[in-house]
Structures are given as C-alpha cells and as structure tokens.
Design a protein around this motif. Structure first.
Motif, PDB file in Angstrom:
ATOM      1  N   PRO A 108       0.600  -1.060  -0.113  1.00  0.00           N
ATOM      2  CA  PRO A 108       0.005   0.013   0.008  1.00  0.00           C
ATOM      3  C   PRO A 108       0.949   1.087   0.064  1.00  0.00           C
ATOM      4  O   PRO A 108       0.394   2.230  -0.643  1.00  0.00           O
ATOM      5  CB  PRO A 108      -0.765  -0.392   1.293  1.00  0.00           C
ATOM      6  N   LEU A 109       1.940   1.030   0.719  1.00  0.00           N
ATOM      7  CA  LEU A 109       2.980   2.222   0.643  1.00  0.00           C
ATOM      8  C   LEU A 109       3.854   2.480  -0.543  1.00  0.00           C
ATOM      9  O   LEU A 109       4.176   3.558  -1.179  1.00  0.00           O
ATOM     10  CB  LEU A 109       3.675   2.315   1.815  1.00  0.00           C
ATOM     11  N   TYR A 110       4.037   1.407  -1.321  1.00  0.00           N
ATOM     12  CA  TYR A 110       4.956   1.462  -2.523  1.00  0.00           C
ATOM     13  C   TYR A 110       4.265   0.636  -3.499  1.00  0.00           C
ATOM     14  O   TYR A 110       4.493  -0.736  -3.811  1.00  0.00           O
ATOM     15  CB  TYR A 110       6.480   0.714  -2.087  1.00  0.00           C
ATOM     16  N   PRO A 111       3.275   1.027  -4.260  1.00  0.00           N
ATOM     17  CA  PRO A 111       2.434   0.257  -5.208  1.00  0.00           C
ATOM     18  C   PRO A 111       3.016  -0.335  -6.321  1.00  0.00           C
ATOM     19  O   PRO A 111       2.376  -1.153  -7.084  1.00  0.00           O
ATOM     20  CB  PRO A 111       1.457   1.473  -5.746  1.00  0.00           C
ATOM     21  N   PHE A 112       4.356   0.210  -6.514  1.00  0.00           N
ATOM     22  CA  PHE A 112       5.021  -0.703  -7.548  1.00  0.00           C
ATOM     23  C   PHE A 112       5.390  -1.956  -7.172  1.00  0.00           C
ATOM     24  O   PHE A 112       5.985  -2.893  -7.801  1.00  0.00           O
ATOM     25  CB  PHE A 112       6.203   0.011  -8.082  1.00  0.00           C
ATOM     26  N   MET A 113       5.277  -2.592  -5.989  1.00  0.00           N
ATOM     27  CA  MET A 113       5.523  -3.682  -5.437  1.00  0.00           C
ATOM     28  C   MET A 113       4.660  -4.782  -5.347  1.00  0.00           C
ATOM     29  O   MET A 113       3.622  -4.321  -4.686  1.00  0.00           O
ATOM     30  CB  MET A 113       6.300  -3.639  -3.991  1.00  0.00           C
ATOM     31  N   VAL A 114       4.489  -5.673  -5.957  1.00  0.00           N
ATOM     32  CA  VAL A 114       3.643  -6.742  -6.047  1.00  0.00           C
ATOM     33  C   VAL A 114       3.974  -8.161  -5.681  1.00  0.00           C
ATOM     34  O   VAL A 114       5.210  -8.124  -5.436  1.00  0.00           O
ATOM     35  CB  VAL A 114       2.888  -6.716  -7.472  1.00  0.00           C
ATOM     36  N   ALA A 115       3.114  -8.998  -5.194  1.00  0.00           N
ATOM     37  CA  ALA A 115       3.694 -10.105  -4.858  1.00  0.00           C
ATOM     38  C   ALA A 115       2.475 -11.347  -4.993  1.00  0.00           C
ATOM     39  O   ALA A 115       1.325 -11.112  -4.801  1.00  0.00           O
ATOM     40  CB  ALA A 115       3.629 -10.380  -3.199  1.00  0.00           C
ATOM     41  N   ASP A 116       2.856 -12.540  -5.437  1.00  0.00           N
ATOM     42  CA  ASP A 116       2.259 -13.658  -5.756  1.00  0.00           C
ATOM     43  C   ASP A 116       2.853 -14.706  -5.118  1.00  0.00           C
ATOM     44  O   ASP A 116       3.815 -15.362  -5.508  1.00  0.00           O
ATOM     45  CB  ASP A 116       2.151 -14.005  -7.249  1.00  0.00           C
ATOM     46  N   VAL A 117       2.519 -15.019  -4.066  1.00  0.00           N
ATOM     47  CA  VAL A 117       3.173 -16.176  -3.091  1.00  0.00           C
ATOM     48  C   VAL A 117       2.430 -17.260  -3.173  1.00  0.00           C
ATOM     49  O   VAL A 117       1.466 -17.614  -3.244  1.00  0.00           O
ATOM     50  CB  VAL A 117       2.960 -15.410  -1.449  1.00  0.00           C
ATOM     51  N   ASP A 118       3.559 -18.072  -2.858  1.00  0.00           N
ATOM     52  CA  ASP A 118       3.274 -19.600  -3.191  1.00  0.00           C
ATOM     53  C   ASP A 118       2.023 -19.955  -2.052  1.00  0.00           C
ATOM     54  O   ASP A 118       1.241 -20.514  -2.440  1.00  0.00           O
ATOM     55  CB  ASP A 118       4.587 -20.499  -3.196  1.00  0.00           C
ATOM     56  N   PHE A 119       2.846 -20.163  -0.801  1.00  0.00           N
ATOM     57  CA  PHE A 119       1.931 -20.651   0.068  1.00  0.00           C
ATOM     58  C   PHE A 119       2.156 -19.777   1.334  1.00  0.00           C
ATOM     59  O   PHE A 119       3.280 -19.074   1.549  1.00  0.00           O
ATOM     60  CB  PHE A 119       2.226 -22.076   0.551  1.00  0.00           C
ATOM     61  N   PHE A 120       1.187 -19.640   2.393  1.00  0.00           N
ATOM     62  CA  PHE A 120       1.315 -19.031   3.541  1.00  0.00           C
ATOM     63  C   PHE A 120       1.409 -20.190   4.901  1.00  0.00           C
ATOM     64  O   PHE A 120       0.962 -21.132   4.544  1.00  0.00           O
ATOM     65  CB  PHE A 120       0.402 -18.075   3.715  1.00  0.00           C
ATOM     66  N   ILE A 121       1.905 -19.777   5.862  1.00  0.00           N
ATOM     67  CA  ILE A 121       2.199 -20.694   7.031  1.00  0.00           C
ATOM     68  C   ILE A 121       1.284 -19.995   8.304  1.00  0.00           C
ATOM     69  O   ILE A 121       1.534 -18.647   8.439  1.00  0.00           O
ATOM     70  CB  ILE A 121       3.696 -20.683   7.637  1.00  0.00           C
ATOM     71  N   ILE A 122       0.996 -20.671   9.077  1.00  0.00           N
ATOM     72  CA  ILE A 122       0.167 -20.498  10.242  1.00  0.00           C
ATOM     73  C   ILE A 122       1.330 -20.921  11.576  1.00  0.00           C
ATOM     74  O   ILE A 122       1.474 -21.989  11.549  1.00  0.00           O
ATOM     75  CB  ILE A 122      -1.167 -20.876  10.456  1.00  0.00           C
TER      76      ILE A 122
END
Length: 349
Positions: A108-122
């Motif tokens: 939200p602060l640097y809108p040129f940074m995007v992410a398509d993450v494989d998996f998340f961990i709990i």
C-alpha cells in the motif's frame, strides 16, 4: 479471514484473484509492478535475466527473437506441478500448517511492489509467514550447502515479506525423489536490507519504467549478449558498415591480447592431449575391446576405464536427400538456429 499479520501497521492490498486468471492475464497483472522474482535482475545478480530484459517486459517491448519454449517447458512445468508436493513435505517435516491464497497483492505504501506468494504458514502463536517452494536437480544442491540460500531466492522472499508485512519466511527445496532430499531454510525480516531493496526497486520503477528510459546493462556477459541478440533480431548482412564512436579502442586492444593468450593456452592444451594419448597407447592395447581394467603397483590401485560414446548423426548428403524427397518431414523435424561470432582484425588507419 485476515491473512496478514495481526499486528500490522499496514495491510497489503489485493489486486486480483489469480485462481481463474489465464497465464496471459496473469502476466498482464505482473507488469503492473515488480514481483519477487524480478528483484534479482534489478540487483544485477539474476541467473536468468538482465535489468534491461526486465525493463522491456514491464513496458511491453517484445523481443524480435522469441525464446524457444520447447527447450525448457518441462523444467518450468515440473517446478510448477511440484509446488504442492514441496509444501506438503514441508508441513510434514515441520508440523506447521500451510495454505495457498490465490491472490496477487500490492504494497500500500509502494504500489510498484507486487507479490504472488506460493503458500502462507500459520505459526503456533497465530501469526502468519510465507513459504516459497523450489525444486532443483541434484547437481544444484551445492547452492544450498552450509545453510546457504541462493541470493536471488533470498531477494525474492525479502520482497514478499515487505509486501505482506510479515516477519518470517521459509524456503523449501526438493532436489531428489524422496523426502530426505529436501532443504529447509528460514529467513527473518531484516528492515535494513528491506530498505535497500525497496530503494533499488523504486529507482528502477520511477527512473526507468515510468520515464521510459532504458537502464544500462548489468549482470553476466552471457546474459547481456543473449539479451542484445533477442531484442536486436537476426543478423542482416545487407546493413552497411557501421561507424562506431563513443567507445574506447583500448577495450579492443585488450580483447586482442586475450585472444592471443587464449591461442597460446589452446596450443598448450593440444600438446598436453597428444602426450596423454601417447601415454595411453600401451594400456589401450592391453584393453583391446575391454572397457575397464585395474593396475596395482604395491602402493596405489589405479582403475582404468575406456568406455565408448555412441552418437547417431545424419550426414549432409542424407539431409539434402531428405529435404528433396520428403520436404514435409524435413520441415517438421529440423530447426534452423542462428549464432553469431565476434571477431576483430586490426588494420592500419
């Protein structure tokens, strides 16, 4: 369900749900910003692309010579299909719960940074982290030795931690065909490194992409030369001789010096090979049609092999005959490729 860390001072924005996107649409969204796998090119350490390649991709400039997708599609497909398996092995080995979120996120602060993450961990304390899944062949395992992480993967994950505002990530890599041939590495968020990464990404995006200014080439010479060829197109001998200015002749002199040095080394290499062949003669004679032998001298034991290498080739005459008699088959099973050789001949002005 809120998949960002509960103590966040900011939460990533969702750009799009990727679950139903075609690959073409996914690539279009990726061009809206810098993804994790793009960071290494910006830093000049990518094994796959130069910063100029990345720039061309972001501004939509297509190469004149397309990459041969058939040559590497299997490796790409294997890596994609095994992501779920890598995540499953990681979960089994660590006891941690992992899950996918098929969305593309934006800082939200640097809108040129995007992410398509494989998996998340709990994690057990209820916080969330990132899991990046990799595969490689056995020969590439050494890149992970001594608790190491390939630097391009580290930059990728640090980018994701910044976008998602999370504190910890793991990289898991499967390099064999059983769960013991598996590497797990953890990465803690480092705000100083992150600040540098963001600064480099911001400069690339604002000074090059937004201003449509080509960045200078950086990185491995082989990657740079391949990139120049892709975007310059096939050789055209009809182009008149080009007068080059603004470059230094001392670099050409150094190139000629290295060519002479290389010629001397190659000459010495051939001399050594001749000596080796002469020394091998009595042993080859004793082997005859055999492929292996042993010699012991009371101190050492030498294992000798003389294995065949079989190659099937098609001669020029046979190829010409095939082209004339079966042009359809010839076109289907042959492929024309182009390579170019850089040479210098020094002349008096």
């Amino acid at each position: 369900m809120d998949y960002s860390a509960v103590t966040s001072t900011y939460e990533p924005e969702v750009i799009v749900d990727t679950d139903t996107l075609s690959r073409e649409d996914w690539l279009t969204y990726r061009r809206l910003g810098i993804g994790g796998s793009d960071v290494a090119a910006i830093m000049g350490i990518s094994p796959f692309a130069t910063i100029r390649d990345l720039y061309y991709d972001k501004v939509g400039i297509q190469p004149l010579i397309e990459e041969d997708e058939e040559s590497n599609w299997v490796a790409k497909e294997v890596g994609h299909r095994l992501e779920d398996l890598v995540a499953e092995i990681f979960s089994k080995k660590t006891g941690l719960t992992v899950f996918p979120v098929r969305k593309m996120f934006r800082h939200p602060l640097y809108p040129f940074m995007v992410a398509d993450v494989d998996f998340f961990i709990i994690f057990p304390d209820g916080s969330y982290g990132i899991l990046e899944c990799k595969t490689c062949n056995y020969n590439a395992k050494s890149k992970w030795d001594n608790d190491g992480i390939p630097i391009n993967y580290e930059y990728q994950v640090r980018h994701y931690l910044a976008v998602m505002n999370m504190k910890k990530a793991y990289i898991a890599c499967l390099y064999g065909n059983n769960e013991n041939e598996f590497v797990i590495r953890s990465i803690e968020r480092d705000m100083m490194e992150e600040e540098d990464i963001i600064a480099q990404e911001e400069y690339f995006w604002k000074e090059y992409v937004e201003k449509r200014v080509e960045p200078p080439y950086t990185g491995k010479p082989d990657l740079i030369l391949a990139s120049i060829r892709r975007y310059s197109g096939y050789a055209d001998k009809s182009i008149p001789e080009i007068i080059i200015s603004g470059l230094e002749s001392k670099d050409l002199e150094k190139y000629l010096e290295l060519s002479e040095e290389k010629s001397l080394l190659e000459k010495r290499k051939k001399e050594i090979e001749v000596q080796q062949r002469a020394l091998s003669v009595p042993f080859v004679e004793r082997l005859g049609a055999g492929c292996k032998a042993v010699l012991e001298d009371g101190i050492n034991r030498y294992k000798i092999t003389y294995n065949p290498t079989i190659r099937r080739t098609v001669g020029k005459d046979a190829m010409k005959k095939l082209e004339l008699q079966h042009p359809d088959i010839f076109e289907e099973y042959t492929k024309e490729t182009e390579s170019r050789t850089f040479r210098i001949r020094k002349e008096a002005a």
